[in-house]
Scaffold this motif. Sequence first.
Motif, PDB file in Angstrom:
ATOM      1  N   UNK A  35     120.208 107.771   4.572  1.00 34.51           N
ATOM      2  CA  UNK A  35     119.147 107.022   4.030  1.00 34.51           C
ATOM      3  C   UNK A  35     118.265 106.445   5.013  1.00 34.51           C
ATOM      4  N   UNK A  36     118.683 106.031   6.245  1.00 35.06           N
ATOM      5  CA  UNK A  36     117.915 105.667   7.225  1.00 35.06           C
ATOM      6  C   UNK A  36     117.335 106.584   7.863  1.00 35.06           C
ATOM      7  N   UNK A  37     117.910 107.827   7.785  1.00 36.97           N
ATOM      8  CA  UNK A  37     116.959 109.289   8.325  1.00 36.97           C
ATOM      9  C   UNK A  37     115.801 109.520   7.536  1.00 36.97           C
ATOM     10  N   UNK A  38     116.200 109.459   6.111  1.00 34.10           N
ATOM     11  CA  UNK A  38     115.290 109.777   5.009  1.00 34.10           C
ATOM     12  C   UNK A  38     113.868 108.823   5.262  1.00 34.10           C
ATOM     13  N   UNK A  39     114.187 107.495   5.325  1.00 37.93           N
ATOM     14  CA  UNK A  39     113.393 106.319   5.667  1.00 37.93           C
ATOM     15  C   UNK A  39     112.489 106.559   6.772  1.00 37.93           C
ATOM     16  N   UNK A  40     113.342 106.778   7.803  1.00 38.14           N
ATOM     17  CA  UNK A  40     112.368 107.076   8.999  1.00 38.14           C
ATOM     18  C   UNK A  40     111.471 108.398   8.948  1.00 38.14           C
ATOM     19  N   UNK A  41     111.904 109.487   8.363  1.00 40.32           N
ATOM     20  CA  UNK A  41     110.868 110.461   8.166  1.00 40.32           C
ATOM     21  C   UNK A  41     109.825 110.121   7.089  1.00 40.32           C
ATOM     22  N   UNK A  42     110.126 109.463   6.317  1.00 39.38           N
ATOM     23  CA  UNK A  42     109.066 109.021   5.194  1.00 39.38           C
ATOM     24  C   UNK A  42     107.872 108.099   5.964  1.00 39.38           C
ATOM     25  N   UNK A  43     108.369 107.239   6.926  1.00 37.21           N
ATOM     26  CA  UNK A  43     107.501 106.457   7.478  1.00 37.21           C
ATOM     27  C   UNK A  43     106.662 107.361   8.623  1.00 37.21           C
ATOM     28  N   UNK A  44     107.224 108.315   9.209  1.00 26.99           N
ATOM     29  CA  UNK A  44     106.659 109.157  10.219  1.00 26.99           C
ATOM     30  C   UNK A  44     105.433 109.968   9.220  1.00 26.99           C
ATOM     31  N   UNK A  45     105.754 110.637   8.276  1.00 25.58           N
ATOM     32  CA  UNK A  45     104.932 111.265   7.212  1.00 25.58           C
ATOM     33  C   UNK A  45     103.664 110.376   6.726  1.00 25.58           C
ATOM     34  N   UNK A  46     104.152 109.011   6.562  1.00 21.53           N
ATOM     35  CA  UNK A  46     103.078 108.226   6.037  1.00 21.53           C
ATOM     36  C   UNK A  46     101.972 107.987   7.287  1.00 21.53           C
TER      37      UNK A  46
END
Length: 94
Positions: A35-46
Amino acid sequence: MQSGQISGSLSFNGTLSKEDEEMSKSALSTFRAKEEEIEKKKMEVKEKVQAQLGRIEEETKRLATIREVLFSFPAFNKSATKILRFFICFVHAK
């Protein structure tokens, strides 16, 4: 079925064995890490999208300024102005 167990490693009173408890904790830990990894990737894309939008806004303003200048050229340079206007409109349309 044995009298002390219902199924698998659940005991008759419904408590988990130590091994099952450890497996559950491990699975939960793995899930949270994902979940944390997905959230981190999401923020990077954003952040990347925001940066691109910022660059697009700057380029749009620059093109608008160039277009304004080119459309203000005097009529004596009509043929060159027409060509430039065509290219600007073409680029602006894309």
